[in-house]
Design a protein around this motif. Structure first.
Motif, mmCIF file in Angstrom:
data_model
loop_
_atom_site.group_PDB
_atom_site.id
_atom_site.type_symbol
_atom_site.label_atom_id
_atom_site.label_comp_id
_atom_site.label_asym_id
_atom_site.label_seq_id
_atom_site.Cartn_x
_atom_site.Cartn_y
_atom_site.Cartn_z
ATOM 1 N N ALA A 148 -36.406 -8.650 -14.116
ATOM 2 C CA ALA A 148 -36.107 -7.608 -15.082
ATOM 3 C C ALA A 148 -36.490 -6.241 -14.569
ATOM 4 N N ALA A 149 -37.395 -6.196 -13.583
ATOM 5 C CA ALA A 149 -37.867 -4.914 -13.086
ATOM 6 C C ALA A 149 -36.975 -4.336 -12.005
ATOM 7 N N ALA A 150 -35.921 -5.057 -11.615
ATOM 8 C CA ALA A 150 -35.095 -4.624 -10.494
ATOM 9 C C ALA A 150 -34.537 -3.223 -10.649
ATOM 10 N N PRO A 151 -34.028 -2.796 -11.837
ATOM 11 C CA PRO A 151 -33.513 -1.439 -11.940
ATOM 12 C C PRO A 151 -34.568 -0.381 -11.643
ATOM 13 N N ARG A 152 -35.827 -0.629 -12.084
ATOM 14 C CA ARG A 152 -36.873 0.333 -11.790
ATOM 15 C C ARG A 152 -37.162 0.376 -10.298
ATOM 16 N N ALA A 153 -37.115 -0.812 -9.638
ATOM 17 C CA ALA A 153 -37.356 -0.833 -8.202
ATOM 18 C C ALA A 153 -36.268 -0.066 -7.471
ATOM 19 N N ALA A 154 -35.047 -0.145 -7.981
ATOM 20 C CA ALA A 154 -33.953 0.554 -7.329
ATOM 21 C C ALA A 154 -34.111 2.059 -7.429
ATOM 22 N N ALA A 155 -34.888 2.530 -8.394
ATOM 23 C CA ALA A 155 -35.050 3.966 -8.585
ATOM 24 C C ALA A 155 -36.204 4.534 -7.786
ATOM 25 N N SER A 156 -37.072 3.685 -7.261
ATOM 26 C CA SER A 156 -38.256 4.168 -6.558
ATOM 27 C C SER A 156 -38.605 3.236 -5.419
ATOM 28 N N PRO A 157 -39.038 3.774 -4.271
ATOM 29 C CA PRO A 157 -39.422 2.924 -3.145
ATOM 30 C C PRO A 157 -40.861 2.433 -3.241
ATOM 31 N N CYS A 158 -41.576 2.761 -4.314
ATOM 32 C CA CYS A 158 -43.003 2.455 -4.391
ATOM 33 C C CYS A 158 -43.259 1.058 -4.944
ATOM 34 N N ASN A 159 -44.463 0.580 -4.721
ATOM 35 C CA ASN A 159 -44.850 -0.775 -5.082
ATOM 36 C C ASN A 159 -45.088 -0.924 -6.579
ATOM 37 N N PRO A 160 -44.923 -2.153 -7.120
ATOM 38 C CA PRO A 160 -44.276 -3.280 -6.444
ATOM 39 C C PRO A 160 -42.757 -3.136 -6.476
ATOM 40 N N GLN A 161 -42.125 -3.538 -5.408
ATOM 41 C CA GLN A 161 -40.664 -3.477 -5.332
ATOM 42 C C GLN A 161 -40.102 -4.836 -5.739
ATOM 43 N N ALA A 162 -39.250 -4.838 -6.760
ATOM 44 C CA ALA A 162 -38.717 -6.089 -7.308
ATOM 45 C C ALA A 162 -37.301 -6.323 -6.801
ATOM 46 N N TYR A 163 -37.001 -7.592 -6.498
ATOM 47 C CA TYR A 163 -35.710 -7.973 -5.932
ATOM 48 C C TYR A 163 -35.153 -9.173 -6.676
ATOM 49 N N THR A 164 -33.828 -9.217 -6.801
ATOM 50 C CA THR A 164 -33.138 -10.414 -7.268
ATOM 51 C C THR A 164 -32.052 -10.768 -6.258
ATOM 52 N N LEU A 165 -32.198 -11.932 -5.630
ATOM 53 C CA LEU A 165 -31.166 -12.445 -4.731
ATOM 54 C C LEU A 165 -30.147 -13.151 -5.617
ATOM 55 N N ASP A 166 -29.035 -12.459 -5.858
ATOM 56 C CA ASP A 166 -27.980 -12.936 -6.752
ATOM 57 C C ASP A 166 -26.839 -13.475 -5.889
ATOM 58 N N TRP A 167 -26.656 -14.806 -5.877
ATOM 59 C CA TRP A 167 -25.665 -15.418 -4.995
ATOM 60 C C TRP A 167 -24.251 -14.928 -5.272
ATOM 61 N N GLY A 168 -24.008 -14.439 -6.484
ATOM 62 C CA GLY A 168 -22.678 -13.934 -6.828
ATOM 63 C C GLY A 168 -22.650 -12.434 -7.028
ATOM 64 N N GLY A 169 -23.720 -11.736 -6.659
ATOM 65 C CA GLY A 169 -23.834 -10.318 -6.958
ATOM 66 C C GLY A 169 -23.516 -9.407 -5.782
ATOM 67 N N SER A 170 -23.234 -8.159 -6.107
ATOM 68 C CA SER A 170 -22.867 -7.185 -5.074
ATOM 69 C C SER A 170 -24.069 -6.710 -4.262
ATOM 70 N N ASN A 171 -25.284 -6.966 -4.769
ATOM 71 C CA ASN A 171 -26.460 -6.514 -4.035
ATOM 72 C C ASN A 171 -26.891 -7.509 -2.961
ATOM 73 N N THR A 172 -26.217 -8.655 -2.890
ATOM 74 C CA THR A 172 -26.582 -9.708 -1.938
ATOM 75 C C THR A 172 -25.414 -10.027 -1.020
ATOM 76 N N SER A 173 -25.671 -9.991 0.274
ATOM 77 C CA SER A 173 -24.677 -10.452 1.252
ATOM 78 C C SER A 173 -25.191 -11.750 1.867
ATOM 79 N N TYR A 174 -24.266 -12.673 2.139
ATOM 80 C CA TYR A 174 -24.672 -13.980 2.655
ATOM 81 C C TYR A 174 -23.685 -14.466 3.695
ATOM 82 N N THR A 175 -24.214 -14.943 4.812
ATOM 83 C CA THR A 175 -23.400 -15.559 5.859
ATOM 84 C C THR A 175 -23.963 -16.939 6.169
ATOM 85 N N ARG A 176 -23.069 -17.861 6.511
ATOM 86 C CA ARG A 176 -23.412 -19.257 6.763
ATOM 87 C C ARG A 176 -22.714 -19.718 8.022
#
Length: 264
Positions: free
Chosen positions: A33-61
């Motif tokens: 839930a904190a991901a939008p705040r992390a996107a607005a600031s580079p400071c800690n803690p930085q929150a991430y969501t690895l979304d397999w279907g999302g535009s913020n995640t790239s995946y190669t196999r």
């Protein structure tokens, strides 16, 4: 489970019958839930969501279904640094990637449909036994999948979905390394602690669930501490075969975690 993916040829119809999905609300994950705040600031803690279907995640196999790399960039060209997670799969004994006949391999491939009643796509783990039908190898035939991050992550959480069984075919067993906690969606259909002595397993040896809509085979995993890698072990505990193919599959949902960096 049915193993349908975006870039895989259509698999033959699933043998699994549709089980009535048990209502289970997916917990709200604070780090996600904190991901939008992390996107607005580079400071800690930085929150991430690895979304397999999302535009913020790239995946190669790789084509063999034995390795892959996912990169999460929460804010594109913004100040928050990306995080990469590499996946390395090792097959031990008479276990291989894909189905028994070699014409479909969805191992570590993003699914084409939602998984585990989440309404979102997931990462597939698809394997099959290759031993003779009168040999039951148990845990000696397994897949070990190591997930490694390029930065230490904290509070990692995700779900495993579609842990189930089908008599004469497969009986899923799932284990994880390290110090983690777990939350089983439905203890009537799923049991275990996710360790080698007590792996996650269906409570019934003939209890297939629908891999798209049912939550009956779901368990949430959380690594509360700081880690750089963990390993998932997957095997087939079926006691005898009925002459059908012995492919099996589970899925992992989106990953949510935080990173503490030294640049703040």
């Amino acid at each position: 489970m049915s193993q349908q993916t975006v870039d895989a040829p259509p698999a033959r119809p699933s043998r699994r019958s549709v089980a009535a999905g048990m209502a289970w609300a997916v917990p709200v994950i604070a780090v996600g839930a904190a991901a939008p705040r992390a996107a607005a600031s580079p400071c800690n803690p930085q929150a991430y969501t690895l979304d397999w279907g999302g535009s913020n995640t790239s995946y190669t196999r790789n084509n063999a279904g034995t390795s892959g790399v996912a990169t999460i960039d929460p804010d594109g060209a913004g100040p928050v640094a990306s995080v990469s997670m590499s996946i390395a799969s090792q097959f031990i004994g008479t276990m291989k990637a894909g189905n028994e006949f070699g014409n479909t391999n969805n191992n570590i491939r993003v699914s084409s449909s939602s998984v585990g009643g989440t309404g979102q796509v997931g990462l597939s783990f698809h394997q099959a036994l290759t031993n003779a039908y009168n040999v039951v190898p148990g845990r000696s035939a397994r897949q070990e999948v190591t997930f490694s991050f390029d930065a230490p992550v904290t509070g990692l959480t995700f779900m495993v979905t579609d842990i189930d069984s089908n008599a004469g075919d497969f009986n899923d067993r799932i284990e994880f390394s390290g110090a983690f906690t777990s939350q089983i969606a439905n203890t009537n259909t799923l049991t275990g602690a996710g360790t080698q002595p007590n792996p996650f397993a269906p409570t019934n040896a003939n209890a297939p669930v629908n891999d798209t809509s049912s939550t009956a085979g779901n368990v949430r995993i959380t690594y509360p501490g700081t880690i750089t890698s963990f390993t998932m072990t997957y095997w087939n505990a079926v006691s005898s075969y009925s002459g059908v193919d012995r492919s099996q599959g589970v899925f992992l949902s989106d990953f949510a975690f935080s990173v503490i960096r030294n640049n703040c």
